[in-house]
Design a protein around this motif. Sequence first.
Motif, short mmCIF file in Angstrom:
data_model
loop_
_atom_site.label_atom_id
_atom_site.label_comp_id
_atom_site.label_asym_id
_atom_site.label_seq_id
_atom_site.Cartn_x
_atom_site.Cartn_y
_atom_site.Cartn_z
N VAL A 1 0.68 -1.18 0.10
CA VAL A 1 0.02 -0.09 -0.06
C VAL A 1 1.03 1.29 -0.16
CG1 VAL A 1 -1.59 1.19 1.28
CG2 VAL A 1 -1.88 -1.15 1.04
N ALA B 1 1.52 4.09 -3.04
CA ALA B 1 1.24 5.43 -2.83
C ALA B 1 2.78 6.19 -3.31
CB ALA B 1 1.18 5.93 -1.38
N GLY C 1 3.71 9.94 -4.36
CA GLY C 1 3.46 10.21 -3.10
C GLY C 1 4.69 10.81 -2.43
N VAL D 1 4.96 12.00 3.47
CA VAL D 1 3.91 12.45 4.23
C VAL D 1 2.89 11.73 3.62
CG1 VAL D 1 2.36 14.27 4.80
CG2 VAL D 1 5.00 14.74 5.27
N ASP D 2 2.59 11.89 2.34
CA ASP D 2 1.59 11.23 1.55
C ASP D 2 1.47 9.60 1.97
OD1 ASP D 2 0.65 13.53 0.11
OD2 ASP D 2 2.13 13.24 -1.38
N THR D 3 2.66 9.11 1.79
CA THR D 3 2.60 7.62 1.92
C THR D 3 2.18 7.26 3.34
OG1 THR D 3 4.88 7.80 0.82
CG2 THR D 3 4.28 5.78 1.71
N LEU E 1 0.28 8.88 5.38
CA LEU E 1 -1.17 9.37 5.59
C LEU E 1 -2.07 8.02 4.83
CD1 LEU E 1 -1.73 12.87 4.46
CD2 LEU E 1 -2.04 11.82 6.78
N VAL E 2 -1.47 7.60 3.86
CA VAL E 2 -2.20 6.36 3.38
C VAL E 2 -2.14 5.15 4.06
CG1 VAL E 2 -1.98 4.50 1.41
CG2 VAL E 2 -1.96 7.04 0.75
N LYS F 1 -4.55 5.59 7.14
CA LYS F 1 -5.79 5.64 6.82
C LYS F 1 -6.08 3.99 6.58
CE LYS F 1 -9.08 7.89 3.78
NZ LYS F 1 -9.29 8.76 2.34
N GLU F 2 -5.19 3.25 5.96
CA GLU F 2 -5.25 1.92 5.99
C GLU F 2 -5.65 1.19 7.29
OE1 GLU F 2 -5.74 -0.29 2.95
OE2 GLU F 2 -5.78 1.99 2.01
N ARG G 1 -6.82 2.46 9.76
CA ARG G 1 -7.94 3.27 10.89
C ARG G 1 -8.90 2.42 11.69
NH1 ARG G 1 -9.50 3.40 5.39
NH2 ARG G 1 -11.52 2.80 4.72
N TYR G 2 -9.09 1.10 11.06
CA TYR G 2 -10.14 0.27 11.93
C TYR G 2 -9.42 -0.34 13.08
CZ TYR G 2 -13.11 0.41 8.12
OH TYR G 2 -14.01 0.68 6.97
N ALA H 1 -18.27 8.01 5.37
CA ALA H 1 -17.65 9.19 5.57
C ALA H 1 -15.93 8.65 5.64
CB ALA H 1 -17.97 9.80 7.00
N ASN I 1 -14.51 6.22 4.57
CA ASN I 1 -14.09 5.63 3.43
C ASN I 1 -13.49 6.57 2.12
OD1 ASN I 1 -13.76 2.92 3.41
ND2 ASN I 1 -15.73 2.35 2.55
N ARG I 2 -13.81 7.93 2.47
CA ARG I 2 -13.57 8.99 1.47
C ARG I 2 -12.06 9.07 1.53
NH1 ARG I 2 -17.02 10.14 -2.22
NH2 ARG I 2 -18.41 8.49 -1.99
#
Lengths: 254, 247
Positions: free
Chosen positions: B139, B143, B148, B151-153, B155-156, B159-160, B162-163, B244, B246-247
């Motif tokens: 992942v 990115a 990316g 920082v972008d990497t 963030l991704v 986000k992955e 998050r659960y 929300a 998933n955005r």
Amino acid sequence: MIRLDGVSHAYGDDPVVEDVSLSVEPGEVVAVIGPSGVGKTTLLRLLALSVRPTAGTVTLDGRDAWALDDDERLAVRRRVGMVFQDASLFDATVERNVEYGLRIRRPWAERVRDQVRSVLGDDTIPEAVEEALDVVGLADALDQDARSLSGGEAQRVSFARALAYDPAYLLLDEPTSDLDPRNTGLIEAAVREARDRGIGVVVATHDMHQAERVADRVGVLLGDGFTEVGPAETVFETPADERTREFISGELVY
Amino acid sequence: MSVLLDAAVQAGPAVRSVPALVDFPFAEGYVTSVIAVSLYVSVAAVALSTLFGVPVAIAMGFADFLGKRFVKSVINTGMGFPSVVVGLLVLFAVSNRGPLGPLDLVFTREAMIVSQFVLATPPVTAISLAAITGVDDAVGDAARALGGTRVDTALVVIKEARYGIATAVLAGFGRAISEVGSVLIVGGNIVGSDGVSKTRTLTTAIQLEARQGRYGTAMALGAVLVTLVLLVNAVVVRLGDTGAVNR
Ligand SMILES: Nc1ncnc2c1ncn2[C@@H]1O[C@H](COP(=O)(O)OP(=O)(O)OP(=O)(O)O)[C@@H](O)[C@H]1O
Ligand SMILES: [Mg+2]
């Protein structure tokens, strides 16, 4: 033009590729063929500037990428798009996945604003996203959850994701390994179309017939380097190297 | 029809006797104030643990720094640290002779927040870190390959995860709200003369009821505690399921 000059790369002590040279011009398709585990993916990662070579130089449009500072290298790197062997989609909608490359190229203020908007459910879908999905025949999948796609659909979304931000070079790692003949044809047509728009394409593939169909030039990776790089017809019909000949005749049996 | 009605009338007294069976000999507002104290302390402590622990987990997941292994072993030790000892240390810290003495926090909800923060931070950090390092490398690679930055990497990857991070926060909340030893020591289990809880939480209230042999009441309070935890879990899971995120 992307160029590898005398490039080696080792993950541990043993180099996977050693002293490899290759150049890719805008508007041509180069296929890299070779047996599994020989280093095709590694070679693409080197071209994508996502791994640093242990020796040699990677030049993009005349600039030695690893001699640049981080910001300059980022700018150079962003001219290249890579599609991975496994689709590696993000856990988000298809639209968010395909938009990713466009999104991260925008200034932060805009990105934050778009994020807020999209959480509020007010999405404007960039045209490039719709076009890229159209190319891979998935225009209807915009709102689908990427994790719910079939293997072949995911692979096509992954292709669209790299196409959307219009890179100058496109690196494809086994782009059709999970696809049926119809969708394979779709991707191959997209590769030709990208070439006609002046994009330099590198395709790593097991499928020698695919290499014959799409490639202008072919590199045969055997051992720790190319045994032969040349025009597709020459490599397939009159290879100069003995190992190349054996490999090609062996593989073409299937 | 009339038979049914009769049965219902006969069942009436039995139904009314349920409160008597459980025996709620409390002033009005007592139970709600106990719930409020429990929620206030746990939510505040977990919010602080999240603000502190998640960034630490992110730093540990993405950067190499001096003392990283030390921080890791502190977190691991912290996970199994006895809560009464934490309570004792916090009580000392806020006491007259302790470093936080001037703040006058002995037997206050704020002191309880401090001790619950200390207790909840290790699991919040450790589980967040596990979630972040558990994200498939592919992942982050993707990115990066799509242009990316670091920082972008990151963030991704976050986000992955998050659960997993939500699970970490829930685990921290679970530890904070169901813990009894340190809140008892630090808070003192105090109820004001007006019958309103000052530092009594559900757990310390249950402990008190049980000690006085009022098992029914203790059980009812226990049910309230379990319901609260389930409710908070449900809310977080529900948030995760809405588009929300998933955005
Ligand atoms: N991240 C890594 N760490 C260590 N070794 C690696 C790593 N990636 C690849 N290798 C090793 O490098 C060699 C070449 O791998 P690479 O993925 O480049 O091969 P490939 O030609 O793409 O194979 P395939 O056709 O199966 O995809 C393999 O032996 C592999 O085990
Ligand atoms: Mg590969």
